[in-house]
Design a protein around this motif. Structure first.
Motif, PDB file in Angstrom:
ATOM      1  N   SER A 261       0.932  -1.304  -0.143  1.00 28.83           N
ATOM      2  CA  SER A 261       0.028  -0.161  -0.006  1.00 28.83           C
ATOM      3  C   SER A 261       0.893   1.367  -0.104  1.00 28.83           C
ATOM      4  O   SER A 261       0.450   2.372  -0.275  1.00 28.83           O
ATOM      5  CB  SER A 261      -1.080  -0.017   1.267  1.00 28.83           C
TER       6      SER A 261
ATOM      7  N   HIS B 273      -5.417  -0.393  -6.897  1.00 31.67           N
ATOM      8  CA  HIS B 273      -6.392  -1.024  -6.260  1.00 31.67           C
ATOM      9  C   HIS B 273      -7.785  -0.210  -6.177  1.00 31.67           C
ATOM     10  O   HIS B 273      -8.545  -0.770  -6.600  1.00 31.67           O
ATOM     11  CB  HIS B 273      -5.854  -1.164  -4.907  1.00 31.67           C
TER      12      HIS B 273
ATOM     13  N   SER C 256      -5.684  -7.879  -5.909  1.00 25.33           N
ATOM     14  CA  SER C 256      -6.140  -6.495  -5.251  1.00 25.33           C
ATOM     15  C   SER C 256      -7.873  -6.639  -5.341  1.00 25.33           C
ATOM     16  O   SER C 256      -8.283  -6.091  -3.995  1.00 25.33           O
ATOM     17  CB  SER C 256      -5.810  -5.310  -5.929  1.00 25.33           C
TER      18      SER C 256
ATOM     19  N   LEU D 184      -4.821  -3.821   1.585  1.00 24.83           N
ATOM     20  CA  LEU D 184      -3.829  -4.077   0.509  1.00 24.83           C
ATOM     21  C   LEU D 184      -2.718  -4.645   0.795  1.00 24.83           C
ATOM     22  O   LEU D 184      -1.956  -5.525  -0.092  1.00 24.83           O
ATOM     23  CB  LEU D 184      -3.643  -2.781  -0.402  1.00 24.83           C
TER      24      LEU D 184
ATOM     25  N   PHE E  82      -2.449  -8.454   0.311  1.00 19.90           N
ATOM     26  CA  PHE E  82      -2.877  -9.071  -1.270  1.00 19.90           C
ATOM     27  C   PHE E  82      -1.914 -10.151  -1.911  1.00 19.90           C
ATOM     28  O   PHE E  82      -2.140 -10.922  -2.584  1.00 19.90           O
ATOM     29  CB  PHE E  82      -3.277  -8.035  -2.129  1.00 19.90           C
TER      30      PHE E  82
END
Length: 236
Positions: A112, A126, A161, A171, A174
């Motif tokens: 992220s 995302h 995502s 995130l 993921f």
């Protein structure tokens, strides 16, 4: 609401050469990827698809070509927001070479916060793809009813995502998801929550057989404990 069938494109020439393709034009399916695409109509036979939506990139369009030939009545739409992550200056470089970049640790452990030099952030990828799915869900339901099924052909990191989004995962988690080339992931959306019905389904267990990491930077999720940026080449 609608049920979304996410198909990752078939294996590409970039996948087998260990190159991070990103938005690089002219990346086609390799011979194995073309065979995967040719098998897709049979795998989806009997499913009443309302529409197909594709990333604009060549490898996704080639993946859907046999399905569209088998179903000439199936509407096809192009959606920029489900296109591959813009890896910027990383695009076209070998994954084995990128493994030594300091940013790779961020990509693996704190995606992220990852922003690719000259490209976009994983967070932006995302958000744009999740927004596209929500808008297409509403459109498909309005046009075809709440039980409609539709298909999107996209890319490994985008699909991972979207799975994280459906499961309510941050995130940063993921990278724990794996989707192989031409795998099918299915998410049923409802008013209160999504349901993950299939994840990375290829109908083939060959990828579970232990094998040596690829000299190009690894082709299987979990090689060296890291996720394959871009999704990898899978088995075969």
């Amino acid at each position: 609401m609608a049920t979304l069938i996410l198909v990752r494109h078939g294996r590409s020439t970039a996948n087998t050469s260990g190159v991070l393709a990103g938005l690089t034009p002219g990346i086609a399916l390799d011979e194995h990827g073309a065979a995967q695409a040719a098998a897709l109509p049979g795998r989806l036979a009997g499913l009443p698809l309302a529409a197909a939506v594709t990333s604009p990139l060549q490898r996704c369009r080639e993946t859907l070509a046999p399905l569209l030939a088998a179903r000439p009545e199936l509407p096809l739409h192009t959606e920029e927001r489900i296109g591959e992550c813009d890896y910027g200056d990383w695009s076209g470089r070998k994954l084995a070479e990128l493994a030594d970049e300091p940013l790779m640790k961020v990509v693996q452990q704190h995606p992220s916060a990852a922003v690719f030099p000259g490209g976009e952030s994983m967070r932006a990828m995302h958000f744009r793809s999740a927004e596209a799915v929500r808008e297409w869900n509403a459109r498909i339901e309005a046009e075809h009813g709440p039980d409609a099924l539709y298909l999107m052909c996209s890319h490994g990191d985008v699909i991972k995502s979207l799975v994280a989004d459906a499961l309510g995962l941050h995130l940063d988690l993921f990278q724990r998801v794996s989707v192989e080339p031409c795998s099918v992931t299915v998410i049923r959306y409802t008013r209160t929550r999504p349901f993950l019905l299939r994840l990375g389904d290829t109908g083939d267990f060959a990828s579970l057989v232990p094998r040596e990491p690829s000299p190009e930077g690894g082709t299987a999720a979990g090689d060296g404990g890291n996720a394959v940026v871009g999704g990898g080449a899978g088995a075969g």
